[in-house]
Design a protein around this motif. Structure first.
Motif, PDB file in Angstrom:
ATOM      1  N   GLY A 152     -13.322 -13.344  10.773  1.00  0.00           N
ATOM      2  CA  GLY A 152     -13.366 -12.150   9.939  1.00  0.00           C
ATOM      3  C   GLY A 152     -13.324 -10.829  10.662  1.00  0.00           C
ATOM      4  O   GLY A 152     -13.160 -10.746  11.883  1.00  0.00           O
ATOM      5  N   SER A 153     -13.482  -9.811   9.837  1.00  0.00           N
ATOM      6  CA  SER A 153     -13.577  -8.453  10.351  1.00  0.00           C
ATOM      7  C   SER A 153     -14.634  -7.708   9.541  1.00  0.00           C
ATOM      8  O   SER A 153     -14.913  -8.075   8.398  1.00  0.00           O
ATOM      9  N   MET A 154     -15.229  -6.699  10.159  1.00  0.00           N
ATOM     10  CA  MET A 154     -16.166  -5.822   9.468  1.00  0.00           C
ATOM     11  C   MET A 154     -15.592  -4.421   9.428  1.00  0.00           C
ATOM     12  O   MET A 154     -15.004  -3.967  10.409  1.00  0.00           O
ATOM     13  N   LEU A 155     -15.734  -3.776   8.283  1.00  0.00           N
ATOM     14  CA  LEU A 155     -15.353  -2.366   8.191  1.00  0.00           C
ATOM     15  C   LEU A 155     -16.595  -1.552   7.857  1.00  0.00           C
ATOM     16  O   LEU A 155     -17.332  -1.865   6.915  1.00  0.00           O
ATOM     17  N   ASP A 156     -16.837  -0.525   8.662  1.00  0.00           N
ATOM     18  CA  ASP A 156     -17.960   0.388   8.454  1.00  0.00           C
ATOM     19  C   ASP A 156     -17.502   1.463   7.469  1.00  0.00           C
ATOM     20  O   ASP A 156     -16.741   2.366   7.836  1.00  0.00           O
ATOM     21  N   VAL A 157     -17.934   1.336   6.214  1.00  0.00           N
ATOM     22  CA  VAL A 157     -17.564   2.333   5.200  1.00  0.00           C
ATOM     23  C   VAL A 157     -18.682   3.361   5.042  1.00  0.00           C
ATOM     24  O   VAL A 157     -18.628   4.215   4.151  1.00  0.00           O
ATOM     25  N   ALA A 158     -19.699   3.264   5.923  1.00  0.00           N
ATOM     26  CA  ALA A 158     -20.847   4.174   5.836  1.00  0.00           C
ATOM     27  C   ALA A 158     -20.630   5.445   6.650  1.00  0.00           C
ATOM     28  O   ALA A 158     -20.900   6.544   6.182  1.00  0.00           O
ATOM     29  N   ARG A 159     -20.127   5.307   7.867  1.00  0.00           N
ATOM     30  CA  ARG A 159     -19.922   6.500   8.708  1.00  0.00           C
ATOM     31  C   ARG A 159     -18.788   7.328   8.133  1.00  0.00           C
ATOM     32  O   ARG A 159     -18.857   8.534   8.031  1.00  0.00           O
ATOM     33  N   HIS A 160     -17.691   6.661   7.801  1.00  0.00           N
ATOM     34  CA  HIS A 160     -16.651   7.288   6.994  1.00  0.00           C
ATOM     35  C   HIS A 160     -16.428   6.403   5.788  1.00  0.00           C
ATOM     36  O   HIS A 160     -16.572   5.176   5.865  1.00  0.00           O
ATOM     37  N   PHE A 161     -16.067   7.034   4.682  1.00  0.00           N
ATOM     38  CA  PHE A 161     -15.906   6.284   3.446  1.00  0.00           C
ATOM     39  C   PHE A 161     -14.431   5.966   3.235  1.00  0.00           C
ATOM     40  O   PHE A 161     -13.564   6.809   3.469  1.00  0.00           O
ATOM     41  N   PHE A 162     -14.159   4.742   2.814  1.00  0.00           N
ATOM     42  CA  PHE A 162     -12.783   4.324   2.544  1.00  0.00           C
ATOM     43  C   PHE A 162     -12.666   3.916   1.078  1.00  0.00           C
ATOM     44  O   PHE A 162     -13.545   3.235   0.549  1.00  0.00           O
ATOM     45  N   SER A 163     -11.566   4.347   0.448  1.00  0.00           N
ATOM     46  CA  SER A 163     -11.386   4.102  -0.986  1.00  0.00           C
ATOM     47  C   SER A 163     -11.203   2.612  -1.263  1.00  0.00           C
ATOM     48  O   SER A 163     -10.912   1.824  -0.352  1.00  0.00           O
ATOM     49  N   VAL A 164     -11.333   2.238  -2.521  1.00  0.00           N
ATOM     50  CA  VAL A 164     -11.099   0.845  -2.923  1.00  0.00           C
ATOM     51  C   VAL A 164      -9.681   0.426  -2.512  1.00  0.00           C
ATOM     52  O   VAL A 164      -9.475  -0.668  -1.986  1.00  0.00           O
ATOM     53  N   ALA A 165      -8.704   1.306  -2.709  1.00  0.00           N
ATOM     54  CA  ALA A 165      -7.319   0.978  -2.345  1.00  0.00           C
ATOM     55  C   ALA A 165      -7.194   0.730  -0.838  1.00  0.00           C
ATOM     56  O   ALA A 165      -6.499  -0.196  -0.405  1.00  0.00           O
ATOM     57  N   ASP A 166      -7.869   1.553  -0.042  1.00  0.00           N
ATOM     58  CA  ASP A 166      -7.838   1.364   1.419  1.00  0.00           C
ATOM     59  C   ASP A 166      -8.460   0.027   1.814  1.00  0.00           C
ATOM     60  O   ASP A 166      -7.938  -0.694   2.673  1.00  0.00           O
ATOM     61  N   VAL A 167      -9.592  -0.271   1.193  1.00  0.00           N
ATOM     62  CA  VAL A 167     -10.289  -1.516   1.511  1.00  0.00           C
ATOM     63  C   VAL A 167      -9.415  -2.714   1.131  1.00  0.00           C
ATOM     64  O   VAL A 167      -9.298  -3.685   1.883  1.00  0.00           O
ATOM     65  N   LYS A 168      -8.757  -2.628  -0.013  1.00  0.00           N
ATOM     66  CA  LYS A 168      -7.871  -3.723  -0.436  1.00  0.00           C
ATOM     67  C   LYS A 168      -6.717  -3.892   0.551  1.00  0.00           C
ATOM     68  O   LYS A 168      -6.312  -5.004   0.879  1.00  0.00           O
ATOM     69  N   ARG A 169      -6.185  -2.784   1.005  1.00  0.00           N
ATOM     70  CA  ARG A 169      -5.091  -2.847   1.979  1.00  0.00           C
ATOM     71  C   ARG A 169      -5.538  -3.593   3.238  1.00  0.00           C
ATOM     72  O   ARG A 169      -4.832  -4.451   3.763  1.00  0.00           O
TER      73      ARG A 169
END
Ligand code: TNX
Length: 496
Positions: A152-169
């Motif tokens: 897997g991979s982890m994305l830190d959406v706390a330091r910078h926020f990523f939209s639902v569309a970005d996360v889906k991408r």
């Protein structure tokens, strides 16, 4: 033989076995995708394949329930023979001049096999608009299954926020390399990113900031559920993390009562770590955690809740132990398994807790000795926020530079002497977002290193070769371009 035709041994991650037969199968305007009848799940998988092949081919590719035998020139997806030796995620792909047959024990195996079919077609198949073709696949057989269960991979959406569309991408990008876990780092000092109905200020106040006063936000529960099902449709499990007891300034700023002195600190937009702590001796802290973990558990079908536990420099060691041991029982009371960063090995872990190794091998060994499984995310190999070299425009370098070959040429079994392979759950590449503001920045740091990590997680160790990997990756570049990935063109790769 068509020169630009990918051979069976070009697939990434490298399959367990591939045997070429020397012929060709051709996708035509009349090709149908057959699935065994009566399975809405297989219809979904067939439709996913059709949707991937349609833009470049311009073909209709209807998804049909099979009655009788598949027509010549078709693709057939089936779990009917149920060869249990393929495991939950393995597949058997048989390509003859007349037909492509993808068989698996479970639907997840079909989904992974589809990624292989995509990679065996000419690279122009990933272009978003019609291309000339011809759409030929080399014949032969691929029998394939993963080495590790957690990739897997982890994305830190706390330091910078990523939209639902970005996360889906980003999730969609993971699928192409047969990854199956997506860890969302949902709360840290700089932001709280998920609405918790029983504590709404966490998102309303704690979600209002990001590093450097950059755009912030949070996911509603409906948006989170949308991410969960988008991932589930791609056989990727969401692992939600609420970091505790440190990395909690956003929560502490949202509710004064969570602070030992009853005073809420200011919101935080810097990048220091290790200054915040939940108040271990206050009962309200555990009521808060029970509510938060309860809501997240009910929104998350997967068995895991990640409670952080890293860099708790503002929590006394005795308090840390008391705290994590209590949080562990809260997670289990909500029917989930606790995952924590490596420091949780300092407490008495209840099986089946999971320890995520990131920097100190001793902690991983200690966790394994307690019967915990270990997830490998060594910072010097897997941290996607480390710079490639001194000229990389984003990222940090506290764990060193990580060029592509560094990310590829290591193995969990040799990285930490003392954790036997049977205790290694798998590999995960975290991306901390202090210095990444857009999904394009994220992609540049993730690719192609994440592809190397995917291969470590999936492919057998026997036969592993940097030279072979870098050659395959070089030939793979037009696919990344077709999918519009923003990737780093490492000088170590002979790019085509
Ligand atoms: C360490 S790794 C952290 C994060 C930072 C990261 C930056 C870990 C468990 N904690 O809080 O974002 O380094 O590379």
């Amino acid at each position: 033989m068509n020169k630009s035709l990918p051979t069976l041994d070009t697939v990434i991650p490298r399959p367990v076995s591939a045997t070429a037969a020397g012929g060709q199968f051709t996708l035509s305007p009349n090709t149908s995708i057959y699935i065994e009848p009566g399975s809405p799940e297989l219809t979904g998988i067939g439709q996913y394949l059709a949707d991937k092949l349609k833009p470049a081919t311009g073909y209709k590719l209807p998804v049909l329930s099979l009655a009788g035998s598949p027509a010549k020139g078709s693709i057939y997806l089936t779990t009917k023979d149920r060869d249990a030796n393929l495991g939950e995620e393995g597949y058997l792909l048989t390509i003859t001049p007349d037909q492509v047959t993808l068989a698996a024990y479970q639907p997840a195996g079909l989904f992974h096999g589809i990624q292989t079919i995509r990679q065996l077609l000419p690279a122009s198949i990933e272009q978003p608009a019609p291309q000339p073709g011809p759409w030929v696949i080399a014949t032969g057989t691929i029998r394939d299954y993963p080495r590790f269960t957690w990739r897997g991979s982890m994305l830190d959406v706390a330091r910078h926020f990523f939209s639902v569309a970005d996360v889906k991408r980003y999730i969609e990008e993971l699928t192409y390399y047969k990854m199956n876990r997506f860890h969302l780092h949902l709360a840290d000092d700089q932001g709280w990113r998920l609405m918790i109905n029983s504590w709404p200020n966490l998102a309303r106040i704690g979600g209002s900031t990001a590093v450097n006063h950059d755009p912030a936000g949070y996911y509603t529960q409906a948006e989170y559920s949308d991410i969960v099902s988008y991932a589930a449709n791609r056989y990727i499990m969401i692992v939600p993390e609420i970091d505790t007891p440190g990395h909690t300034n956003a929560a502490l700023a949202s509710y004064p009562e969570l602070n030992c002195n009853g005073i809420a600190p200011d919101l935080y937009t810097g990048t220091e770590v290790g200054f915040s702590s939940l108040c271990v001796d206050k009962e309200v802290t555990y009521k808060f955690l029970d509510d938060v973990i309860g809501e997240i558990a009910s929104l998350t079908p997967g068995p895991y809740i990640h409670i952080g536990g890293d860099e708790a420099a503002a929590t006394q060691p005795a308090d840390y132990k008391k705290f994590i041991e209590r949080v562990q029982t809260i997670v289990q009371a909500h029917g989930k398994q606790m995952v924590g960063w490596e420091e949780i090995s300092n407490v008495d872990l209840l099986p089946p807790s999971i320890d995520q190794y990131w920097t100190n091998p001793q902690q991983a060994v200690k966790a394994a000795q307690q019967g915990a499984k270990v997830l490998f995310s060594p910072a010097s190999k897997t941290y996607l926020d480390m710079k490639y070299d001194s000229s990389t425009p984003f990222g940090q370098d506290w764990a060193g530079f990580i060029e592509l070959q560094d990310a590829y040429d290591w193995d969990p079994t040799t990285q930490t002497a003392g954790v036997p392979e049977t205790d290694i759950l798998g590999v995960e590449a975290p991306l901390w977002s202090e210095t990444m503001r857009t999904i394009q920045d994220v992609e540049f740091m993730a690719f192609p290193r994440l592809i190397a990590i995917a291969e470590i997680g999936w492919s057998p160790l026997a036969g592993k070769s940097w030279k072979d990997f870098s050659t395959r990756l070089g030939a793979h570049a037009p696919r990344l371009d077709g999918m519009q990935f923003n990737f780093y063109r490492s000088k170590q790769v002979p790019w085509k």
